[in-house]
Design a protein around this motif. Structure first.
Motif, PDB file in Angstrom:
ATOM      1  N   HIS A 205    -118.654 155.613 -13.882  1.00  0.00           N
ATOM      2  CA  HIS A 205    -118.217 154.119 -14.048  1.00  0.00           C
ATOM      3  C   HIS A 205    -119.391 153.394 -14.820  1.00  0.00           C
ATOM      4  N   ALA A 206    -119.378 153.007 -16.009  1.00  0.00           N
ATOM      5  CA  ALA A 206    -120.600 152.054 -16.612  1.00  0.00           C
ATOM      6  C   ALA A 206    -120.657 150.688 -15.870  1.00  0.00           C
ATOM      7  N   ASP A 207    -119.570 149.988 -15.593  1.00  0.00           N
ATOM      8  CA  ASP A 207    -119.865 148.512 -15.233  1.00  0.00           C
ATOM      9  C   ASP A 207    -119.512 148.275 -13.712  1.00  0.00           C
ATOM     10  N   PHE A 208    -120.304 148.004 -13.102  1.00  0.00           N
ATOM     11  CA  PHE A 208    -120.084 147.861 -11.726  1.00  0.00           C
ATOM     12  C   PHE A 208    -119.609 146.598 -11.387  1.00  0.00           C
ATOM     13  N   THR A 209    -119.377 145.645 -12.188  1.00  0.00           N
ATOM     14  CA  THR A 209    -118.810 144.268 -12.027  1.00  0.00           C
ATOM     15  C   THR A 209    -117.318 144.232 -12.326  1.00  0.00           C
ATOM     16  N   SER A 210    -116.724 145.349 -13.024  1.00  0.00           N
ATOM     17  CA  SER A 210    -115.388 145.208 -13.222  1.00  0.00           C
ATOM     18  C   SER A 210    -114.737 146.627 -13.102  1.00  0.00           C
ATOM     19  N   TYR A 211    -113.555 146.346 -12.749  1.00  0.00           N
ATOM     20  CA  TYR A 211    -112.864 147.735 -12.102  1.00  0.00           C
ATOM     21  C   TYR A 211    -111.127 147.264 -12.852  1.00  0.00           C
ATOM     22  N   SER A 212    -110.678 148.341 -13.528  1.00  0.00           N
ATOM     23  CA  SER A 212    -109.351 148.661 -14.131  1.00  0.00           C
ATOM     24  C   SER A 212    -108.583 148.735 -13.011  1.00  0.00           C
ATOM     25  N   PRO A 213    -107.242 148.332 -13.330  1.00  0.00           N
ATOM     26  CA  PRO A 213    -106.092 148.313 -12.477  1.00  0.00           C
ATOM     27  C   PRO A 213    -106.127 150.014 -11.768  1.00  0.00           C
ATOM     28  N   ASP A 214    -106.077 150.891 -13.051  1.00  0.00           N
ATOM     29  CA  ASP A 214    -105.926 152.342 -12.708  1.00  0.00           C
ATOM     30  C   ASP A 214    -107.309 152.881 -11.886  1.00  0.00           C
ATOM     31  N   LEU A 215    -108.327 152.387 -11.879  1.00  0.00           N
ATOM     32  CA  LEU A 215    -109.424 152.796 -11.129  1.00  0.00           C
ATOM     33  C   LEU A 215    -109.317 152.475  -9.989  1.00  0.00           C
ATOM     34  N   VAL A 216    -108.836 151.168  -9.618  1.00  0.00           N
ATOM     35  CA  VAL A 216    -108.489 150.344  -8.431  1.00  0.00           C
ATOM     36  C   VAL A 216    -107.711 151.290  -7.702  1.00  0.00           C
ATOM     37  N   SER A 217    -106.317 151.758  -8.398  1.00  0.00           N
ATOM     38  CA  SER A 217    -105.536 152.588  -7.688  1.00  0.00           C
ATOM     39  C   SER A 217    -105.917 153.798  -7.159  1.00  0.00           C
ATOM     40  N   GLU A 218    -107.093 154.231  -7.663  1.00  0.00           N
ATOM     41  CA  GLU A 218    -108.009 155.547  -7.291  1.00  0.00           C
ATOM     42  C   GLU A 218    -108.721 155.319  -6.020  1.00  0.00           C
ATOM     43  N   LEU A 219    -109.603 154.147  -6.124  1.00  0.00           N
ATOM     44  CA  LEU A 219    -110.531 153.762  -4.948  1.00  0.00           C
ATOM     45  C   LEU A 219    -109.649 153.234  -3.677  1.00  0.00           C
ATOM     46  N   VAL A 220    -108.695 152.651  -3.761  1.00  0.00           N
ATOM     47  CA  VAL A 220    -108.136 152.412  -2.605  1.00  0.00           C
ATOM     48  C   VAL A 220    -107.586 153.157  -1.732  1.00  0.00           C
ATOM     49  N   ASN A 221    -107.570 154.343  -2.214  1.00  0.00           N
ATOM     50  CA  ASN A 221    -107.208 155.618  -1.606  1.00  0.00           C
ATOM     51  C   ASN A 221    -107.996 156.410  -0.867  1.00  0.00           C
ATOM     52  N   HIS A 222    -108.731 155.578   0.117  1.00  0.00           N
ATOM     53  CA  HIS A 222    -109.906 156.061   0.853  1.00  0.00           C
ATOM     54  C   HIS A 222    -109.998 155.276   2.013  1.00  0.00           C
ATOM     55  N   ASP A 223    -110.836 155.753   3.189  1.00  0.00           N
ATOM     56  CA  ASP A 223    -110.732 155.227   4.498  1.00  0.00           C
ATOM     57  C   ASP A 223    -112.247 154.588   4.658  1.00  0.00           C
ATOM     58  N   ALA A 224    -112.974 154.919   3.790  1.00  0.00           N
ATOM     59  CA  ALA A 224    -114.407 154.005   4.047  1.00  0.00           C
ATOM     60  C   ALA A 224    -115.063 153.835   2.633  1.00  0.00           C
ATOM     61  N   CYS A 225    -115.927 153.109   2.538  1.00  0.00           N
ATOM     62  CA  CYS A 225    -116.946 153.147   1.330  1.00  0.00           C
ATOM     63  C   CYS A 225    -118.319 153.030   2.030  1.00  0.00           C
ATOM     64  N   ILE A 226    -119.354 153.900   1.807  1.00  0.00           N
ATOM     65  CA  ILE A 226    -120.688 153.752   1.998  1.00  0.00           C
ATOM     66  C   ILE A 226    -121.398 153.436   1.049  1.00  0.00           C
ATOM     67  N   TRP A 227    -122.011 152.253   0.681  1.00  0.00           N
ATOM     68  CA  TRP A 227    -122.725 151.639  -0.516  1.00  0.00           C
ATOM     69  C   TRP A 227    -124.285 151.782  -0.337  1.00  0.00           C
ATOM     70  N   THR A 228    -124.729 152.570  -0.997  1.00  0.00           N
ATOM     71  CA  THR A 228    -125.984 152.732  -0.926  1.00  0.00           C
ATOM     72  C   THR A 228    -126.898 152.464  -2.255  1.00  0.00           C
ATOM     73  N   LEU A 229    -126.257 151.928  -3.339  1.00  0.00           N
ATOM     74  CA  LEU A 229    -126.606 151.744  -4.656  1.00  0.00           C
ATOM     75  C   LEU A 229    -127.613 150.451  -4.559  1.00  0.00           C
ATOM     76  N   GLY A 230    -128.580 150.428  -5.134  1.00  0.00           N
ATOM     77  CA  GLY A 230    -129.665 149.471  -4.858  1.00  0.00           C
ATOM     78  C   GLY A 230    -130.870 149.631  -5.564  1.00  0.00           C
ATOM     79  N   ILE A 231    -131.830 148.544  -5.684  1.00  0.00           N
ATOM     80  CA  ILE A 231    -132.914 148.719  -6.317  1.00  0.00           C
ATOM     81  C   ILE A 231    -134.124 148.051  -5.546  1.00  0.00           C
ATOM     82  N   SER A 232    -135.383 148.234  -5.878  1.00  0.00           N
ATOM     83  CA  SER A 232    -136.596 147.858  -5.322  1.00  0.00           C
ATOM     84  C   SER A 232    -136.599 146.428  -5.742  1.00  0.00           C
TER      85      SER A 232
END
Length: 245
Positions: free
Chosen positions: A56-83
């Motif tokens: 996924h190129a743009d982490f500030t925008s999510y299409s409805p189709d992509l959201v429909s895939e992502l909501v089918n989870h129990d948890a998200c661990i977010w480790t993406l970051g920068i120094s």
């Protein structure tokens, strides 16, 4: 458990991914990434069978189709970051604050918490830092921005039934010592030298400020699985205690 993971090329994310692959209670893992995992990332044999990768190129925008895939989870661990080193505040805020808040808003709009039982909310586990300042008044950029992000994430999840946020504040940690290629690609040479010099000196007198990649991975997965539902913020000592339990 179905786990959504970001930042899987980083020192924390890659080791959490490996730990999740080895965990029989994690049925599926979805990697949300800007690019495919690199060839140097050593993985167990079951990785492809247990993993879905979404580039996924743009982490500030999510299409409805992509959201429909992502909501089918129990948890998200977010480790993406920068120094924060060498970054201006606008750019650091864009990655640190805008990215996770955008995903959370997309999940909320996709009704990720709908019909989830009270004892099993969707858990959003966000990697912050030991110095984060939830008052948002620090004169230092990184603690202030991370504190602001913590507050935004907690409020978003508190306002939505079926969602819960957890904030991890790890101390210093190395890439895994078991995978030599990790450090070559996850740390610049001078960073490794600087970290390696004080690490043995600090490990004995002040162990609570350091954590290994493996300890951090065990703790993060335990939180994502809901083993510590009443705890919101996890400092480094608590993460160490969880990893040992």
């Amino acid at each position: 458990m179905k786990l959504l993971l970001t930042g899987a090329t980083g020192a924390a994310g890659l080791n959490i991914y490996r730990a999740a692959l080895a965990d029989p209670t994690v049925d599926r893992i979805t990697l949300l990434m800007r690019r495919e995992l690199p060839a140097w990332a050593v993985l167990p044999a079951n990785a492809s069978a247990k993993t879905t990768t979404i580039v996924h190129a743009d982490f500030t925008s999510y299409s409805p189709d992509l959201v429909s895939e992502l909501v089918n989870h129990d948890a998200c661990i977010w480790t993406l970051g920068i120094s924060a080193a060498g970054k201006n505040e606008a750019y650091f805020t864009h990655i640190t604050y805008d990215y996770p808040v955008a995903l959370l808003n997309a999940l909320i709009e996709g009704r990720v918490g709908t019909a989830r039982p009270a004892h099993a909310p969707f858990r959003f586990v966000w990697f912050s830092g030991a110095s984060a300042d939830e008052t948002e008044k620090s004169l230092s950029m990184s603690p202030r921005v991370k504190g602001r992000t913590e507050n935004a994430i907690l409020k978003l999840c508190d306002d939505v039934p079926g969602m819960q946020a957890h904030i991890l504040r790890p101390g210093g940690f190395h890439p895994s010592a078991h995978y030599p290629e990790d450090a070559k690609h996850q740390r610049r040479r001078w960073e490794s030298v600087i970290r390696n010099i004080p690490w043995p000196l600090l490990k004995v007198p002040v162990p609570a400020i350091l954590i290994s990649a493996e300890q951090l991975s065990r703790a993060a997965l335990a939180v994502a699985k809901g083993l510590y539902p009443g705890q919101i913020r996890f400092d480094n000592q608590l993460l160490l205690d969880i990893s040992a339990s």
